[in-house]
Design a protein around this motif. Sequence first.
Motif, mmCIF file in Angstrom:
data_model
loop_
_atom_site.group_PDB
_atom_site.id
_atom_site.type_symbol
_atom_site.label_atom_id
_atom_site.label_comp_id
_atom_site.label_asym_id
_atom_site.label_seq_id
_atom_site.Cartn_x
_atom_site.Cartn_y
_atom_site.Cartn_z
ATOM 1 N N LYS A 99 -29.541 -4.908 -12.318
ATOM 2 C CA LYS A 99 -30.124 -4.390 -11.085
ATOM 3 C C LYS A 99 -31.566 -4.877 -10.920
ATOM 4 O O LYS A 99 -31.992 -5.217 -9.811
ATOM 5 C CB LYS A 99 -30.060 -2.864 -11.087
ATOM 6 C CG LYS A 99 -28.641 -2.318 -10.971
ATOM 7 C CD LYS A 99 -28.605 -0.817 -11.112
ATOM 8 C CE LYS A 99 -27.166 -0.299 -11.070
ATOM 9 N NZ LYS A 99 -27.106 1.157 -11.314
ATOM 10 N N ASP A 100 -32.333 -4.907 -12.024
ATOM 11 C CA ASP A 100 -33.707 -5.408 -11.956
ATOM 12 C C ASP A 100 -33.722 -6.861 -11.491
ATOM 13 O O ASP A 100 -34.566 -7.263 -10.676
ATOM 14 C CB ASP A 100 -34.381 -5.307 -13.335
ATOM 15 C CG ASP A 100 -34.781 -3.875 -13.668
ATOM 16 O OD1 ASP A 100 -34.583 -2.998 -12.811
ATOM 17 O OD2 ASP A 100 -35.285 -3.640 -14.779
ATOM 18 N N LYS A 120 -34.833 -11.045 -7.551
ATOM 19 C CA LYS A 120 -34.310 -12.206 -6.847
ATOM 20 C C LYS A 120 -34.488 -12.071 -5.350
ATOM 21 O O LYS A 120 -34.889 -13.024 -4.661
ATOM 22 C CB LYS A 120 -32.825 -12.388 -7.190
ATOM 23 C CG LYS A 120 -32.160 -13.604 -6.528
ATOM 24 C CD LYS A 120 -32.737 -14.906 -7.056
ATOM 25 C CE LYS A 120 -31.962 -16.101 -6.515
ATOM 26 N NZ LYS A 120 -32.597 -17.377 -6.885
ATOM 27 N N ARG A 121 -34.204 -10.882 -4.838
ATOM 28 C CA ARG A 121 -34.354 -10.646 -3.401
ATOM 29 C C ARG A 121 -35.823 -10.786 -2.986
ATOM 30 O O ARG A 121 -36.140 -11.423 -1.991
ATOM 31 C CB ARG A 121 -33.829 -9.260 -3.037
ATOM 32 C CG ARG A 121 -33.941 -8.953 -1.553
ATOM 33 C CD ARG A 121 -33.251 -7.642 -1.208
ATOM 34 N NE ARG A 121 -33.445 -7.282 0.176
ATOM 35 C CZ ARG A 121 -32.760 -7.771 1.197
ATOM 36 N NH1 ARG A 121 -31.813 -8.669 0.955
ATOM 37 N NH2 ARG A 121 -32.979 -7.390 2.427
ATOM 38 N N GLY A 122 -36.732 -10.199 -3.767
ATOM 39 C CA GLY A 122 -38.150 -10.301 -3.457
ATOM 40 C C GLY A 122 -38.639 -11.738 -3.515
ATOM 41 O O GLY A 122 -39.410 -12.186 -2.662
ATOM 42 N N TYR A 123 -38.190 -12.483 -4.507
ATOM 43 C CA TYR A 123 -38.587 -13.887 -4.657
ATOM 44 C C TYR A 123 -38.095 -14.723 -3.481
ATOM 45 O O TYR A 123 -38.841 -15.527 -2.909
ATOM 46 C CB TYR A 123 -38.037 -14.438 -5.966
ATOM 47 C CG TYR A 123 -38.324 -15.913 -6.183
ATOM 48 C CD1 TYR A 123 -39.579 -16.336 -6.635
ATOM 49 C CD2 TYR A 123 -37.348 -16.869 -5.921
ATOM 50 C CE1 TYR A 123 -39.847 -17.681 -6.818
ATOM 51 C CE2 TYR A 123 -37.604 -18.217 -6.093
ATOM 52 C CZ TYR A 123 -38.858 -18.624 -6.555
ATOM 53 O OH TYR A 123 -39.116 -19.949 -6.724
ATOM 54 N N ASP A 124 -36.830 -14.533 -3.091
ATOM 55 C CA ASP A 124 -36.269 -15.299 -1.984
ATOM 56 C C ASP A 124 -36.985 -15.005 -0.672
ATOM 57 O O ASP A 124 -37.232 -15.906 0.134
ATOM 58 C CB ASP A 124 -34.771 -15.011 -1.842
ATOM 59 C CG ASP A 124 -33.948 -15.596 -2.983
ATOM 60 O OD1 ASP A 124 -34.488 -16.460 -3.709
ATOM 61 O OD2 ASP A 124 -32.790 -15.177 -3.150
ATOM 62 N N LEU A 125 -37.313 -13.728 -0.449
ATOM 63 C CA LEU A 125 -38.042 -13.370 0.762
ATOM 64 C C LEU A 125 -39.426 -14.007 0.766
ATOM 65 O O LEU A 125 -39.906 -14.487 1.801
ATOM 66 C CB LEU A 125 -38.147 -11.846 0.872
ATOM 67 C CG LEU A 125 -36.861 -11.106 1.232
ATOM 68 C CD1 LEU A 125 -37.082 -9.603 1.173
ATOM 69 C CD2 LEU A 125 -36.380 -11.493 2.627
ATOM 70 N N LEU A 182 -35.177 -15.740 7.670
ATOM 71 C CA LEU A 182 -35.500 -14.319 7.525
ATOM 72 C C LEU A 182 -35.198 -13.573 8.820
ATOM 73 O O LEU A 182 -34.659 -12.464 8.811
ATOM 74 C CB LEU A 182 -36.970 -14.161 7.134
ATOM 75 C CG LEU A 182 -37.456 -12.738 6.844
ATOM 76 C CD1 LEU A 182 -36.661 -12.142 5.680
ATOM 77 C CD2 LEU A 182 -38.941 -12.739 6.527
ATOM 78 N N GLN A 183 -35.536 -14.209 9.958
ATOM 79 C CA GLN A 183 -35.249 -13.586 11.243
ATOM 80 C C GLN A 183 -33.747 -13.452 11.453
ATOM 81 O O GLN A 183 -33.267 -12.440 11.985
ATOM 82 C CB GLN A 183 -35.879 -14.416 12.361
ATOM 83 C CG GLN A 183 -37.402 -14.372 12.379
ATOM 84 C CD GLN A 183 -37.996 -15.350 13.379
ATOM 85 O OE1 GLN A 183 -37.309 -16.270 13.847
ATOM 86 N NE2 GLN A 183 -39.271 -15.162 13.713
ATOM 87 N N GLU A 184 -33.006 -14.486 11.037
ATOM 88 C CA GLU A 184 -31.553 -14.424 11.161
ATOM 89 C C GLU A 184 -30.968 -13.318 10.289
ATOM 90 O O GLU A 184 -30.000 -12.646 10.669
ATOM 91 C CB GLU A 184 -30.939 -15.774 10.769
ATOM 92 C CG GLU A 184 -31.179 -16.893 11.767
ATOM 93 C CD GLU A 184 -30.557 -16.588 13.114
ATOM 94 O OE1 GLU A 184 -29.412 -16.096 13.145
ATOM 95 O OE2 GLU A 184 -31.224 -16.815 14.139
#
Length: 402
Positions: free
Chosen positions: A55-56, A61-66, A79-81
Amino acid sequence: MNHSNLTRGSEESLDRFLLRLGDDKEIYGLDNWHQIRDVMNAESNEDFSESKWRKDYHLLKRGYDLHQAQLNPDGIVLLQEEKKLEAQKEYKKIQTIKSELNKNLNKAARREVMWDMIKDSIEKIPVPKFQPIIYPPTRDKVGVLSFADIHFGKYFKSLKNEYNEDIARDRMSLLMGETLEIIRQHGFEHIHIINGADSIEGMTLRTSQLQSIQSGLIDQTIKFSKFIASWLNVLSQYVRVTYHHVPSANHSEIRPFNSNRGEYPSEDLELVIMNYVHDVLANNPRIEAPLYDKDYVKLDVLGYNVWALHGHQLKGKKNAIRDLSLLHREFIDYLYIAHFHHAGTLTVGEGLTNDIEIIQIPSVMGADEYSDSLMTGAKAGANFSVYERNKGRSISYSLKLN
């Protein structure tokens, strides 16, 4: 396993290290999150579960990709999509329609609607105080407990049987006592448990069901999920458990828009129960509850290939192993099926050291008015089988629950 780069660099944070392992696990020869857990626990001097590290990783991963998307002009568009897609999904949760063009989006929306209704009830179950397991691990014997067709939420009184939610709990308590006695006799420190599904009565098959249910569809799911998770938690005080939950059945299947049986096979409340058990017992080191995304489960028992499914999708029992083996290109030694509310064993072939068998799991619910009318009733029950190395399924206990 490729041990190179499996240690954290001097300038590398623990989060960066976890992100690297998760992104490149194939390169490092890490086959699963249990191995990543071992590496991370060793590096951090902690004793966290694989679920915690997994989970960590996904959060990181989500934070890095954003972050990368915001640094990249093209990423801003992506990101808008993503935000636009999320808004569409929320709309579909309210206005879900039967449309082949939006099939995948609708599936995600319906599932989120279901989780929105039950997520507030989910909380981690405290790990119990374990009793010491006095039996040394045996490599030559494994126990497999199987039960099915609990139909939690149904109530009735037939000629030789009475049933309601309290009686269902009582029968599962009796089953635990019988199971612990078999464990004591054979000295098992670990067993497999197969739940063959139809865990709840449901209310989508026919309108006549409404006359014999104690609670609605969601209440049945929540109450049974909490009960079976607590039941497993108590059992784990005495033995290590691997719990296999068949994720598809006919009573627990959701049939939106007056759809037909099997039209939405992935919309099944057994999936909710399976995921609930997996999540709330994640911190219990004596319970493993694997997640399955097909309509069957499979496990390796001392080298024998054991499958289990509910049975409502079978065209016939006798050729079930042959048909499944051909379909999946995989040899099956033992097949557990439920649905028919009768115990039984059918030998359909011969292996090198074992008989190839279909094991029919009896019903915890037992006979009702319908089976009385057909004169096909059977006692409520479960099955406990002992598997031995180079012998296969050698002992079978038929456990009567009423």
